[in-house]
Scaffold this motif. Structure first.
Motif, PDB file in Angstrom:
ATOM      1  N   ALA A 180       0.832  -1.207   0.000  1.00  0.00           N
ATOM      2  CA  ALA A 180       0.000   0.000   0.000  1.00  0.00           C
ATOM      3  C   ALA A 180       0.867   1.257   0.000  1.00  0.00           C
ATOM      4  O   ALA A 180       0.565   2.234  -0.710  1.00  0.00           O
ATOM      5  CB  ALA A 180      -0.926  -0.007   1.216  1.00  0.00           C
ATOM      6  N   LYS A 181       1.946   1.245   0.777  1.00  0.00           N
ATOM      7  CA  LYS A 181       2.835   2.409   0.833  1.00  0.00           C
ATOM      8  C   LYS A 181       3.504   2.642  -0.519  1.00  0.00           C
ATOM      9  O   LYS A 181       3.568   3.781  -1.013  1.00  0.00           O
ATOM     10  CB  LYS A 181       3.907   2.210   1.911  1.00  0.00           C
ATOM     11  CG  LYS A 181       4.898   3.365   1.987  1.00  0.00           C
ATOM     12  CD  LYS A 181       6.010   3.110   3.006  1.00  0.00           C
ATOM     13  CE  LYS A 181       7.021   4.258   2.985  1.00  0.00           C
ATOM     14  NZ  LYS A 181       8.135   4.035   3.928  1.00  0.00           N
ATOM     15  N   THR A 182       3.984   1.569  -1.139  1.00  0.00           N
ATOM     16  CA  THR A 182       4.680   1.695  -2.420  1.00  0.00           C
ATOM     17  C   THR A 182       3.756   2.223  -3.503  1.00  0.00           C
ATOM     18  O   THR A 182       4.127   3.116  -4.283  1.00  0.00           O
ATOM     19  CB  THR A 182       5.268   0.336  -2.849  1.00  0.00           C
ATOM     20  OG1 THR A 182       6.072  -0.189  -1.788  1.00  0.00           O
ATOM     21  CG2 THR A 182       6.121   0.486  -4.092  1.00  0.00           C
ATOM     22  N   LEU A 183       2.535   1.685  -3.561  1.00  0.00           N
ATOM     23  CA  LEU A 183       1.567   2.170  -4.545  1.00  0.00           C
ATOM     24  C   LEU A 183       1.193   3.628  -4.271  1.00  0.00           C
ATOM     25  O   LEU A 183       1.026   4.418  -5.209  1.00  0.00           O
ATOM     26  CB  LEU A 183       0.320   1.299  -4.538  1.00  0.00           C
ATOM     27  CG  LEU A 183       0.451  -0.086  -5.186  1.00  0.00           C
ATOM     28  CD1 LEU A 183      -0.837  -0.879  -4.995  1.00  0.00           C
ATOM     29  CD2 LEU A 183       0.784   0.031  -6.674  1.00  0.00           C
ATOM     30  N   SER A 184       1.069   3.991  -3.001  1.00  0.00           N
ATOM     31  CA  SER A 184       0.744   5.380  -2.654  1.00  0.00           C
ATOM     32  C   SER A 184       1.842   6.331  -3.114  1.00  0.00           C
ATOM     33  O   SER A 184       1.573   7.429  -3.613  1.00  0.00           O
ATOM     34  CB  SER A 184       0.530   5.518  -1.140  1.00  0.00           C
ATOM     35  OG  SER A 184      -0.604   4.795  -0.716  1.00  0.00           O
ATOM     36  N   ILE A 185       3.099   5.916  -2.951  1.00  0.00           N
ATOM     37  CA  ILE A 185       4.230   6.736  -3.409  1.00  0.00           C
ATOM     38  C   ILE A 185       4.176   6.903  -4.923  1.00  0.00           C
ATOM     39  O   ILE A 185       4.297   8.014  -5.459  1.00  0.00           O
ATOM     40  CB  ILE A 185       5.563   6.088  -2.990  1.00  0.00           C
ATOM     41  CG1 ILE A 185       5.745   6.186  -1.469  1.00  0.00           C
ATOM     42  CG2 ILE A 185       6.737   6.753  -3.712  1.00  0.00           C
ATOM     43  CD1 ILE A 185       6.946   5.425  -0.946  1.00  0.00           C
ATOM     44  N   ALA A 186       3.997   5.778  -5.622  1.00  0.00           N
ATOM     45  CA  ALA A 186       3.974   5.821  -7.090  1.00  0.00           C
ATOM     46  C   ALA A 186       2.817   6.669  -7.603  1.00  0.00           C
ATOM     47  O   ALA A 186       2.985   7.534  -8.474  1.00  0.00           O
ATOM     48  CB  ALA A 186       3.872   4.400  -7.641  1.00  0.00           C
ATOM     49  N   PHE A 187       1.637   6.428  -7.048  1.00  0.00           N
ATOM     50  CA  PHE A 187       0.448   7.153  -7.510  1.00  0.00           C
ATOM     51  C   PHE A 187       0.526   8.641  -7.175  1.00  0.00           C
ATOM     52  O   PHE A 187       0.044   9.484  -7.945  1.00  0.00           O
ATOM     53  CB  PHE A 187      -0.811   6.540  -6.901  1.00  0.00           C
ATOM     54  CG  PHE A 187      -1.140   5.157  -7.409  1.00  0.00           C
ATOM     55  CD1 PHE A 187      -0.531   4.639  -8.542  1.00  0.00           C
ATOM     56  CD2 PHE A 187      -2.071   4.360  -6.751  1.00  0.00           C
ATOM     57  CE1 PHE A 187      -0.838   3.368  -9.015  1.00  0.00           C
ATOM     58  CE2 PHE A 187      -2.389   3.096  -7.215  1.00  0.00           C
ATOM     59  CZ  PHE A 187      -1.765   2.590  -8.350  1.00  0.00           C
ATOM     60  N   SER A 188       1.115   8.983  -6.023  1.00  0.00           N
ATOM     61  CA  SER A 188       1.207  10.401  -5.644  1.00  0.00           C
ATOM     62  C   SER A 188       2.126  11.169  -6.601  1.00  0.00           C
ATOM     63  O   SER A 188       1.960  12.373  -6.795  1.00  0.00           O
ATOM     64  CB  SER A 188       1.703  10.545  -4.204  1.00  0.00           C
ATOM     65  OG  SER A 188       3.044  10.106  -4.079  1.00  0.00           O
ATOM     66  N   GLN A 189       3.086  10.465  -7.216  1.00  0.00           N
ATOM     67  CA  GLN A 189       3.991  11.114  -8.178  1.00  0.00           C
ATOM     68  C   GLN A 189       3.279  11.518  -9.464  1.00  0.00           C
ATOM     69  O   GLN A 189       3.662  12.481 -10.120  1.00  0.00           O
ATOM     70  CB  GLN A 189       5.127  10.151  -8.566  1.00  0.00           C
ATOM     71  CG  GLN A 189       6.143   9.896  -7.485  1.00  0.00           C
ATOM     72  CD  GLN A 189       7.248   8.944  -7.941  1.00  0.00           C
ATOM     73  OE1 GLN A 189       8.055   8.514  -7.144  1.00  0.00           O
ATOM     74  NE2 GLN A 189       7.272   8.606  -9.217  1.00  0.00           N
ATOM     75  N   VAL A 190       2.230  10.750  -9.796  1.00  0.00           N
ATOM     76  CA  VAL A 190       1.616  10.944 -11.113  1.00  0.00           C
ATOM     77  C   VAL A 190       0.172  11.460 -11.046  1.00  0.00           C
ATOM     78  O   VAL A 190      -0.435  11.726 -12.085  1.00  0.00           O
ATOM     79  CB  VAL A 190       1.647   9.631 -11.925  1.00  0.00           C
ATOM     80  CG1 VAL A 190       3.081   9.173 -12.157  1.00  0.00           C
ATOM     81  CG2 VAL A 190       0.853   8.521 -11.235  1.00  0.00           C
ATOM     82  N   ALA A 191      -0.382  11.592  -9.836  1.00  0.00           N
ATOM     83  CA  ALA A 191      -1.769  12.067  -9.704  1.00  0.00           C
ATOM     84  C   ALA A 191      -1.924  13.448 -10.329  1.00  0.00           C
ATOM     85  O   ALA A 191      -1.033  14.305 -10.231  1.00  0.00           O
ATOM     86  CB  ALA A 191      -2.177  12.107  -8.232  1.00  0.00           C
ATOM     87  N   THR A 217       9.898   4.040 -10.168  1.00  0.00           N
ATOM     88  CA  THR A 217      10.751   4.964 -10.923  1.00  0.00           C
ATOM     89  C   THR A 217      10.425   6.412 -10.551  1.00  0.00           C
ATOM     90  O   THR A 217       9.540   6.659  -9.716  1.00  0.00           O
ATOM     91  CB  THR A 217      10.559   4.777 -12.447  1.00  0.00           C
ATOM     92  OG1 THR A 217       9.277   5.307 -12.822  1.00  0.00           O
ATOM     93  CG2 THR A 217      10.652   3.310 -12.834  1.00  0.00           C
ATOM     94  N   THR A 218      11.075   7.355 -11.201  1.00  0.00           N
ATOM     95  CA  THR A 218      10.826   8.772 -10.922  1.00  0.00           C
ATOM     96  C   THR A 218       9.848   9.393 -11.919  1.00  0.00           C
ATOM     97  O   THR A 218       9.728  10.621 -11.991  1.00  0.00           O
ATOM     98  CB  THR A 218      12.146   9.569 -10.948  1.00  0.00           C
ATOM     99  OG1 THR A 218      12.782   9.360 -12.224  1.00  0.00           O
ATOM    100  CG2 THR A 218      13.065   9.122  -9.829  1.00  0.00           C
ATOM    101  N   SER A 219       9.152   8.578 -12.677  1.00  0.00           N
ATOM    102  CA  SER A 219       8.197   9.092 -13.670  1.00  0.00           C
ATOM    103  C   SER A 219       7.096   9.911 -12.994  1.00  0.00           C
ATOM    104  O   SER A 219       6.627   9.571 -11.908  1.00  0.00           O
ATOM    105  CB  SER A 219       7.567   7.933 -14.442  1.00  0.00           C
ATOM    106  OG  SER A 219       6.532   8.392 -15.296  1.00  0.00           O
ATOM    107  N   THR A 220       6.693  10.977 -13.664  1.00  0.00           N
ATOM    108  CA  THR A 220       5.580  11.812 -13.179  1.00  0.00           C
ATOM    109  C   THR A 220       4.451  11.858 -14.209  1.00  0.00           C
ATOM    110  O   THR A 220       3.562  12.693 -14.121  1.00  0.00           O
ATOM    111  CB  THR A 220       6.062  13.256 -12.893  1.00  0.00           C
ATOM    112  OG1 THR A 220       6.649  13.795 -14.084  1.00  0.00           O
ATOM    113  CG2 THR A 220       7.082  13.271 -11.763  1.00  0.00           C
ATOM    114  N   ASP A 221       4.501  10.950 -15.170  1.00  0.00           N
ATOM    115  CA  ASP A 221       3.507  10.887 -16.246  1.00  0.00           C
ATOM    116  C   ASP A 221       2.562   9.725 -15.964  1.00  0.00           C
ATOM    117  O   ASP A 221       2.960   8.557 -16.041  1.00  0.00           O
ATOM    118  CB  ASP A 221       4.218  10.692 -17.589  1.00  0.00           C
ATOM    119  CG  ASP A 221       3.341  11.096 -18.766  1.00  0.00           C
ATOM    120  OD1 ASP A 221       2.154  11.387 -18.535  1.00  0.00           O
ATOM    121  OD2 ASP A 221       3.842  11.103 -19.901  1.00  0.00           O
TER     122      ASP A 221
END
Length: 334
Positions: free
Chosen positions: A197-208, A251-255
């Motif tokens: 859940a934490k990992t997905l939250s980090i990833a999703f917060s980058q691209v929201a 990754t560091t993607s924001t798209d």
């Protein structure tokens, strides 16, 4: 009597509705991951997962339509933005599929438990068999690649023993006993789920795409991190290893490859599911510190779920499940 001609009960319709919504959610994520994965072995498992759900989806739709209920919208191609940069590593994708397969196994078992009609029971038997096959495949490949995290090992005692002191339930101030194997089941399971859940939250917060969703995802990350630290501290106090984090697999993607609706729903789904798992852990806890820990995380999950519900409703993203008839309103219309 032909059992297959029986009308489906509210519970049976409810499980089908939930299977469709959650299934289409995971399917969209699986299709994105399948498109970015480079490892041929991992890609092959995702292709199997996509084909399996496509078959199940058709059967779910047939059940719902035959009962005269509208088929939910769920999640579709409109929630997947194709051609976006990689957001996850191949290994995270495999771990994701493994964890979501566990969700599927538990969900199919619950659905089977409330199903009466023969054709529906056979359907969930088939779903369960598909999930078991996927469970074995993901574990075997994770083991082969050296990425499966096993739970702590215990050393055997010579003879069975009985509880002999009230200190057995005392986990504070170092007076009580060490963690029991039966307690490790839920602790380890819940830590792994919180890491996901934490990992997905980090990833999703980058691209929201919206500030409101991004803030919720950031708050969700902090909540999951708090759960991880709380249970990790309990395990480390007994010199037991804790599962490693997966943040570096993002990754560091924001798209964004997903709609905000999908990402928000996904985190809410995990938060709701965690309440069940934390509740199971609370029921099996025999140490006072564990009881306090589970009560704390359940309360925090409820607060996150409330915020999630408000955002989903405000954006008209939350589909309404079938409701019991409102007899009062019906009578007014007579």
């Amino acid at each position: 009597m032909d059992e297959n001609k029986l009308r489906l009960t509210s519970s049976e319709i409810g499980t089908l509705w939930g299977e469709f919504i959650n299934g289409t959610l995971i399917d969209v994520v699986n299709r994105y991951m399948g498109s970015i994965i480079e490892d041929e072995q991992i890609k092959s498992i995702f292709e199997d997962a996509i084909k399996t759900f496509d078959k199940q989806k058709q059967q779910i739709v047939a059940f719902i339509e035959n009962e005269g209920f509208p088929v939910p919208i769920g999640f579709t191609d409109s929630d997947l933005f194709k051609g976006k940069p990689r957001l996850f590593t191949d290994i995270f994708c495999l771990n994701y599929l493994h964890v979501m397969t566990l969700h599927g196994l538990l969900g199919h078992t619950t659905a089977l438990g409330v199903s009466v009609r023969k054709d529906l029971r056979h359907f969930y038997d088939s779903c369960d068999n598909d999930a078991k096959k996927m469970y074995h495949q993901t574990i075997e490949l994770l083991l082969e690649k050296g990425n499966f995290q096993r739970d702590p090992l215990f050393y055997p005692t010579k003879n069975p023993e009985f509880v002999s002191s009230q200190d057995f339930s005392d986990g504070f101030f170092g007076k009580g006993r060490k963690l029991a194997a039966t307690e490790i089941i839920s602790i380890s399971f819940n830590v792994k789920k919180s890491i996901m859940a934490k990992t997905l939250s980090i990833a999703f917060s980058q691209v929201a795409q919206t500030k409101e969703v991004r803030k919720f995802l950031t708050d969700s990350e902090k909540t999951s991190d708090g759960h991880i630290k709380m249970f990790s501290k309990i395990m480390q106090a007994d010199n037991l290893p804790v599962p490693k984090s997966w943040e570096t697999e993002v990754t560091t993607s924001t798209d964004s490859p997903f709609s905000d609706k999908l990402m928000l729903y996904h985190i809410g789904f995990l938060a709701q599911a965690s309440q069940n798992y934390h509740g199971a852990g609370l029921a099996s806890a025999m140490r006072t510190d564990l009881v306090a820990a589970y009560e704390s995380v359940i309360l925090k999950d409820l607060m996150i779920t409330k915020k999630w519900f408000n955002i989903m409703v405000q954006n008209k993203w939350l589909e309404q499940p079938p409701l019991a008839p409102n007899r009062t309103e019906i009578a007014k219309g007579v």
